[in-house]
Design a protein around this motif. Structure first.
Motif, PDB file in Angstrom:
ATOM      1  N   VAL A  51       0.823  -1.212   0.000  1.00 11.61           N
ATOM      2  CA  VAL A  51       0.000   0.000   0.000  1.00 11.61           C
ATOM      3  C   VAL A  51       0.856   1.262   0.000  1.00 11.61           C
ATOM      4  O   VAL A  51       0.647   2.173  -0.797  1.00 11.61           O
ATOM      5  N   ALA A  52       1.813   1.349   0.900  1.00 12.35           N
ATOM      6  CA  ALA A  52       2.614   2.566   1.061  1.00 12.35           C
ATOM      7  C   ALA A  52       3.668   2.680  -0.038  1.00 12.35           C
ATOM      8  O   ALA A  52       4.103   1.689  -0.616  1.00 12.35           O
ATOM      9  N   THR A  53       4.081   3.903  -0.290  1.00 12.90           N
ATOM     10  CA  THR A  53       5.106   4.180  -1.284  1.00 12.90           C
ATOM     11  C   THR A  53       5.713   5.549  -0.999  1.00 12.90           C
ATOM     12  O   THR A  53       5.227   6.278  -0.139  1.00 12.90           O
ATOM     13  N   GLN A  54       6.740   5.890  -1.716  1.00  6.58           N
ATOM     14  CA  GLN A  54       7.284   7.236  -1.623  1.00  6.58           C
ATOM     15  C   GLN A  54       6.229   8.221  -2.103  1.00  6.58           C
ATOM     16  O   GLN A  54       5.449   7.914  -2.999  1.00  6.58           O
ATOM     17  N   MET A  55       6.213   9.397  -1.494  1.00  8.91           N
ATOM     18  CA  MET A  55       5.260  10.434  -1.873  1.00  8.91           C
ATOM     19  C   MET A  55       6.036  11.730  -2.053  1.00  8.91           C
ATOM     20  O   MET A  55       6.340  12.392  -1.072  1.00  8.91           O
ATOM     21  N   PRO A  56       6.363  12.083  -3.267  1.00  8.30           N
ATOM     22  CA  PRO A  56       7.171  13.295  -3.482  1.00  8.30           C
ATOM     23  C   PRO A  56       6.373  14.572  -3.214  1.00  8.30           C
ATOM     24  O   PRO A  56       5.810  15.189  -4.107  1.00  8.30           O
ATOM     25  N   ILE A  57       6.329  14.959  -1.953  1.00  6.51           N
ATOM     26  CA  ILE A  57       5.574  16.139  -1.540  1.00  6.51           C
ATOM     27  C   ILE A  57       6.542  17.152  -0.958  1.00  6.51           C
ATOM     28  O   ILE A  57       7.356  16.819  -0.100  1.00  6.51           O
ATOM     29  N   SER A  58       6.444  18.349  -1.424  1.00  7.00           N
ATOM     30  CA  SER A  58       7.333  19.407  -0.963  1.00  7.00           C
ATOM     31  C   SER A  58       7.236  19.579   0.549  1.00  7.00           C
ATOM     32  O   SER A  58       6.152  19.704   1.110  1.00  7.00           O
ATOM     33  N   GLY A  59       8.362  19.537   1.213  1.00  6.72           N
ATOM     34  CA  GLY A  59       8.420  19.736   2.648  1.00  6.72           C
ATOM     35  C   GLY A  59       8.206  18.488   3.478  1.00  6.72           C
ATOM     36  O   GLY A  59       8.394  18.513   4.677  1.00  6.72           O
ATOM     37  N   ALA A  60       7.792  17.397   2.861  1.00 10.54           N
ATOM     38  CA  ALA A  60       7.570  16.159   3.613  1.00 10.54           C
ATOM     39  C   ALA A  60       8.881  15.417   3.795  1.00 10.54           C
ATOM     40  O   ALA A  60       9.749  15.451   2.928  1.00 10.54           O
ATOM     41  N   GLN A  61       9.008  14.751   4.918  1.00  6.69           N
ATOM     42  CA  GLN A  61      10.192  13.932   5.160  1.00  6.69           C
ATOM     43  C   GLN A  61       9.870  12.504   4.742  1.00  6.69           C
ATOM     44  O   GLN A  61       8.872  11.932   5.164  1.00  6.69           O
ATOM     45  N   GLU A  62      10.712  11.922   3.915  1.00  4.69           N
ATOM     46  CA  GLU A  62      10.566  10.532   3.480  1.00  4.69           C
ATOM     47  C   GLU A  62      11.429   9.642   4.363  1.00  4.69           C
ATOM     48  O   GLU A  62      12.607   9.914   4.558  1.00  4.69           O
ATOM     49  N   VAL A  63      10.831   8.582   4.912  1.00  6.98           N
ATOM     50  CA  VAL A  63      11.576   7.648   5.745  1.00  6.98           C
ATOM     51  C   VAL A  63      11.286   6.237   5.250  1.00  6.98           C
ATOM     52  O   VAL A  63      10.177   5.734   5.427  1.00  6.98           O
ATOM     53  N   GLU A  64      12.267   5.636   4.608  1.00  5.23           N
ATOM     54  CA  GLU A  64      12.116   4.241   4.202  1.00  5.23           C
ATOM     55  C   GLU A  64      12.479   3.363   5.385  1.00  5.23           C
ATOM     56  O   GLU A  64      13.561   3.470   5.951  1.00  5.23           O
ATOM     57  N   ILE A  65      11.561   2.498   5.769  1.00  9.70           N
ATOM     58  CA  ILE A  65      11.765   1.593   6.891  1.00  9.70           C
ATOM     59  C   ILE A  65      12.255   0.260   6.321  1.00  9.70           C
ATOM     60  O   ILE A  65      11.520  -0.401   5.587  1.00  9.70           O
ATOM     61  N   PRO A  66      13.458  -0.137   6.649  1.00 12.76           N
ATOM     62  CA  PRO A  66      13.951  -1.413   6.120  1.00 12.76           C
ATOM     63  C   PRO A  66      13.238  -2.594   6.765  1.00 12.76           C
ATOM     64  O   PRO A  66      12.884  -2.549   7.937  1.00 12.76           O
TER      65      PRO A  66
END
Length: 92
Positions: free
Chosen positions: A42-57
């Motif tokens: 369901v979840a994926t990267q979301m290229p949103i200005s100002g958002a912090q992306e955290v990939e959980i291994p």
């Protein structure tokens, strides 16, 4: 107004998630952190200005967590706690 989940929620549940719902939510949120796993369907990267992306291994191949247990992940709980500390975020 860019609301990351609007297309998903409004597309699937239009009677419950209308423009006013998202506008109220957008006005109450001071920051956005998008946590996701490659093993999450369901979840994926979301290229949103100002958002912090955290990939959980997903470190244990025998314990594929998919779309579950994000609130138990240290990287995300540290981010949330940083926003709740007085003077550190929108919740102060």
């Amino acid at each position: 107004m860019r609301i990351p989940l609007k297309s998903l929620y409004r597309g699937c549940f239009p009677a419950y998630f209308h423009d006013q719902f998202f506008l109220r939510g957008n006005n109450r949120v001071g920051a956005w952190c998008n946590g996701w796993r490659q093993t999450d369907p369901v979840a994926t990267q979301m290229p949103i200005s100002g958002a912090q992306e955290v990939e959980i291994p997903n470190e244990d191949p025998a314990d594929v967590r998919g779309h579950s247990y994000y609130w138990n992940e240290e990287a995300l709980t540290v981010w949330v706690q940083g926003r709740l500390a007085p003077g550190e975020g929108s919740a102060s």
